[in-house]
Design an enzyme around this catalytic site. Structure first.
Site, short mmCIF file in Angstrom:
data_model
loop_
_atom_site.label_atom_id
_atom_site.label_comp_id
_atom_site.label_asym_id
_atom_site.label_seq_id
_atom_site.Cartn_x
_atom_site.Cartn_y
_atom_site.Cartn_z
N LYS A 116 22.28 0.67 -16.21
CA LYS A 116 22.52 1.27 -17.73
C LYS A 116 23.33 0.54 -18.54
O LYS A 116 23.14 0.43 -19.66
CB LYS A 116 22.81 2.71 -17.43
CG LYS A 116 22.10 3.72 -16.49
CD LYS A 116 20.53 3.67 -16.79
CE LYS A 116 19.75 4.15 -15.88
NZ LYS A 116 18.28 3.82 -16.42
N GLU A 200 29.78 7.71 -22.26
CA GLU A 200 29.13 7.91 -23.60
C GLU A 200 29.73 8.95 -24.24
O GLU A 200 30.09 10.03 -23.66
CB GLU A 200 27.77 8.16 -23.33
CG GLU A 200 26.81 6.84 -23.46
CD GLU A 200 25.39 7.16 -23.38
OE1 GLU A 200 24.55 6.53 -22.97
OE2 GLU A 200 24.92 8.35 -23.65
N HIS A 235 20.55 18.47 -16.84
CA HIS A 235 19.82 17.23 -17.23
C HIS A 235 18.52 16.71 -16.42
O HIS A 235 18.09 15.64 -16.32
CB HIS A 235 20.95 16.06 -16.82
CG HIS A 235 22.11 16.35 -17.74
ND1 HIS A 235 22.05 16.02 -19.10
CD2 HIS A 235 23.21 16.70 -17.09
CE1 HIS A 235 23.39 16.25 -19.23
NE2 HIS A 235 24.25 16.78 -18.26
N ARG A 292 9.04 2.86 -15.07
CA ARG A 292 8.04 3.30 -14.01
C ARG A 292 7.04 4.42 -14.59
O ARG A 292 7.39 4.59 -15.65
CB ARG A 292 8.82 4.02 -12.89
CG ARG A 292 9.83 5.12 -13.60
CD ARG A 292 10.43 6.20 -12.69
NE ARG A 292 11.64 6.76 -12.91
CZ ARG A 292 11.46 7.80 -13.80
NH1 ARG A 292 10.53 8.43 -14.15
NH2 ARG A 292 12.84 8.23 -13.90
#
Lengths: 501, 169
Positions: A116, A200, A235, A292
């Site tokens: 990431k 973040e 999430h 994917r």
């Protein structure tokens, strides 16, 4: 040409892939761990083969074993589905080395997007807007805390190699940092074998909007509209829809083009999804790219009329895309509900057990991608998602209505499911307005909206209980009563059989 | 006089039965079994309304699965009511309670030691199942009396994890 595909997955997605292959005249091989030996997906494949592992999960993650099976059974391609090895660059590479077509992107693209932090760097350089935060992965708590303090709370901790919400934690203030960092690292290590974390700024009240795209090996890139996946719990996406209520055509084109730039930056082929955070001021930030097929791909299929899995197989064979950007139009509205084996009345505790009663919803505009059937065992070893219920209608209002009908028809016994929860959401005014964002389930939705029994229902169930208590005699152990349609456990005198079975 | 009672979801009815008619607070409910599916699932007709329900019986406890939910229904007939009244007269109120694993899984973290105070809703232990971490919380304020779980071990559904002594009010 592909002749036989090894499906390196289980459950509904294995069946989805097998169906697409069948349509294209391609044989399939399904693999299964011992705990899955009577699982539903095995009834669909041309061939099946058992795999072994220290745990069931380990078996489905065993690259060498799966490659060896593919070679020994003449499979010339592998479809990884989602989860398991689908975003494992080593697996894509191993397929290539062994002359097997991997139905997905090249190893280097997975690698670039899989980290990431690396992905954020590449996107930053490609001019794709990103959320403020770290560009390097972090492994130790002290430096993590320092960075979080600098960015300013609330922050979001994410597994650097993660996806699907695993290893993700919100930290509201510095006191919560340590506990969350440890827990995120643990979950990250467990799920992805890498405990690096990145941090973040938490963008609050944002929608989660993603762009579906597909690319062939001849440099053709097409995006297939968006999906709004803002209904999330811990999430994990629960409900997805297409189109989103907040995008106009101009914004859709703009986000689509940014998504294609992101894909081009990593030389992407096959199907992929670029996820964005979309704030109140219509700013959007790159979140991550899923290299994917997504769980929620059916909503895109419904509104575009394109079979994404068939197209995946086709471009993996080297064909050019069967459509151009100008062919893509979103028509109508589609919603998907993920049906999970969990108890919405008890903090969504996962439930396991045998499916004792099973009736699927049917009708015009109803699609069910299910991985289970009557008498199937839902085990603790895998994800709690057992089916996806998808509806299609000419507009959003009608789609919501259809979804409510379908949820009502969907009866799963023996196992607690989140079906009542989905019903409550379909009836929720914020969801109906379309304005909901990723905060919806944490701060807007009122859990007392979950359906409860009304007085008449209580009366009916109470009366029924009394009736059963009076009439049901366990194990009379008589053999002469074989013509009793209720078996031997019934006192015949009190039965009122209107219709024979 | 002690009468027959049925309890469901915080509601209570007095009952009587006559063949296929169940009287709840003197209101008649007519019941007919239409079909029996496998696994104790039935199609039934109650007052002309059709339901599909799963029914399990365990002594005076009936478990009904209806609309994707499970309900425990307690039936107290005159006989068992007398028994219950007798036992409650002996005054043995439960002071300790056990916290059980709600599902099978792997123990990831134990937050409390023996003799630690715990508040209602505080996390006792974290279990990983179906790839997610689940916090098991204390049902009341109390003191940890015994711990039957170890980090790294797997537990089965309904295994006892903790024993907690209820704090005196």
């Amino acid at each position: 040409m592909i002749k036989r595909i090894l499906v390196a997955n289980r459950g509904e997605i294995a069946i989805r892939v097998i169906r697409a292959a069948k349509e294209m005249g391609i044989e399939t091989l399904a693999i299964y761990h011992e705990v899955d030996k009577s699982s539903h997906h095995l009834n669909f494949a041309t061939l099946t083969k058992q795999i072994n592992g220290s745990t069931p999960k380990a078996a489905y993650l065993d690259i060498n074993q799966i490659i060896e099976i593919a070679k020994s059974t003449d499979c010339d391609a592998i479809h990884p589905g989602y989860g398991f090895l689908s975003e494992n660059a080593d697996f894509s590479e191993a397929c290539e080395k062994n002359g097997i077509i991997f139905i997905g992107p090249k190893a280097q693209s997975i690698r670039a997007m899989g980290s990431k932090t690396q992905a954020r760097k590449i996107m930053f350089e490609a001019g794709v807007p990103i959320v403020p935060g770290t560009l390097e992965p972090i492994n130790d708590q002290t430096s993590g805390k320092k960075i979080a303090d600098e960015i300013g709370y609330p922050v979001l901790l994410k597994a650097a190699s993660g996806g699907g919400g695993k290893g993700m934690r919100i930290v509201r203030n510095e006191n919560e940092f340590t506990e969350n960092f440890e827990s995120a690292q643990r979950e990250a290590l467990n799920s992805f074998k890498d405990d690096s974390i990145y941090i973040e700024k938490l963008i609050e009240n944002a929608k989660h909007i993603e762009i579906q795209l597909i690319a062939d090996k001849h440099n053709n890139y097409v995006f297939l509209g968006e999906r709004d996946c803002s209904v999330q719990r811990r999430h994990q996406k629960l409900i997805e829809e297409c189109p989103s209520t907040v995008l106009d055509e101009e914004l859709r084109q703009k986000m689509g083009m940014v998504a294609l730039n992101a894909a081009r930056a990593v030389d992407y082929t096959n199907a992929g999804t670029v996820e964005f955070l979309f704030d109140n001021n219509k700013n959007f930030y790159f979140l991550e790219m899923n290299t994917r097929l997504q769980v929620e791909h059916p909503v895109t299929e419904m509104v575009t009329g394109i079979d994404l899995v068939c197209e995946q197989i086709s471009v993996a064979m080297g064909n050019t895309l069967s459509f151009k950007q100008s062919d893509i139009q979103l028509k109508g509205h589609s919603i998907e509900c993920r049906i999970n084996a969990e108890d919405p009345y008890n903090d969504f505790m996962p439930d396991i057990g045998r499916i004792l009663y099973y009736q699927e919803p049917q009708g015009n505009g109803i699609r069910l991608d299910s991985g289970v059937n009557l008498n199937n065992e839902v085990t603790m070893y895998f994800d709690p998602m057992i089916a996806k219920l998808i509806v299609y209608a000419k507009d959003r209002k009608l789609a919501i209505k259809k979804m409510l009908m379908a949820l009502d028809e969907f009866k799963i016994g023996g196992l607690k499911t989140n079906i009542p929860f989905h019903k409550a959401i379909m009836n929720n005014s914020e969801f109906i307005s379309g304005k909901y964002n990723t905060n919806f389930l944490t701060s807007v939705f009122d859990y007392s909206e979950l359906p409860e029994l009304n007085f008449e229902e209580k009366q009916m169930l109470a009366a029924l209980s009394v009736y059963f208590k009076e009439n049901y005699k366990p194990h009379c152990n008589t053999t002469e009563n074989n013509n009793n349609k209720f078996g031997n456990n019934w006192k015949q005198s009190n039965l009122h059989i209107r219709r024979l079975i | 006089m002690i009468v027959n009672k049925v309890k469901i979801d915080n509601s209570e009815f007095n009952y009587d039965v006559n063949e296929n008619i169940v009287l709840l607070d003197n209101q008649p409910n007519e019941i007919e079994i239409l079909k029996r599916f496998s696994n104790d699932y039935y199609e039934v007709l109650i007052n002309g309304k059709k339901l599909i329900v799963g029914i399990k019986k365990d002594n005076n406890q009936i478990q009904i699965n209806y609309q994707n939910r499970t309900f425990d229904i307690e039936i107290i007939d005159s006989f068992s009511a007398i028994k219950k009244e007798m036992s409650s007269l002996s005054g043995n109120e439960l002071m300790t309670a056990s916290v059980k694993a709600p599902m099978p899984g792997l123990i990831i973290k134990i937050n409390k030691n023996i003799n630690d105070k715990i508040q209602k809703g505080e996390t006792l232990v974290i279990i990983e199942a179906m790839k997610m971490e689940n916090s098991i919380k204390s049902p009341f304020d109390g003191i940890v009396k015994s711990i039957y779980s170890t980090v790294g071990n797997t537990v089965a559904k309904n295994d006892i994890l903790f024993e907690i002594e209820r704090m005196n009010k």
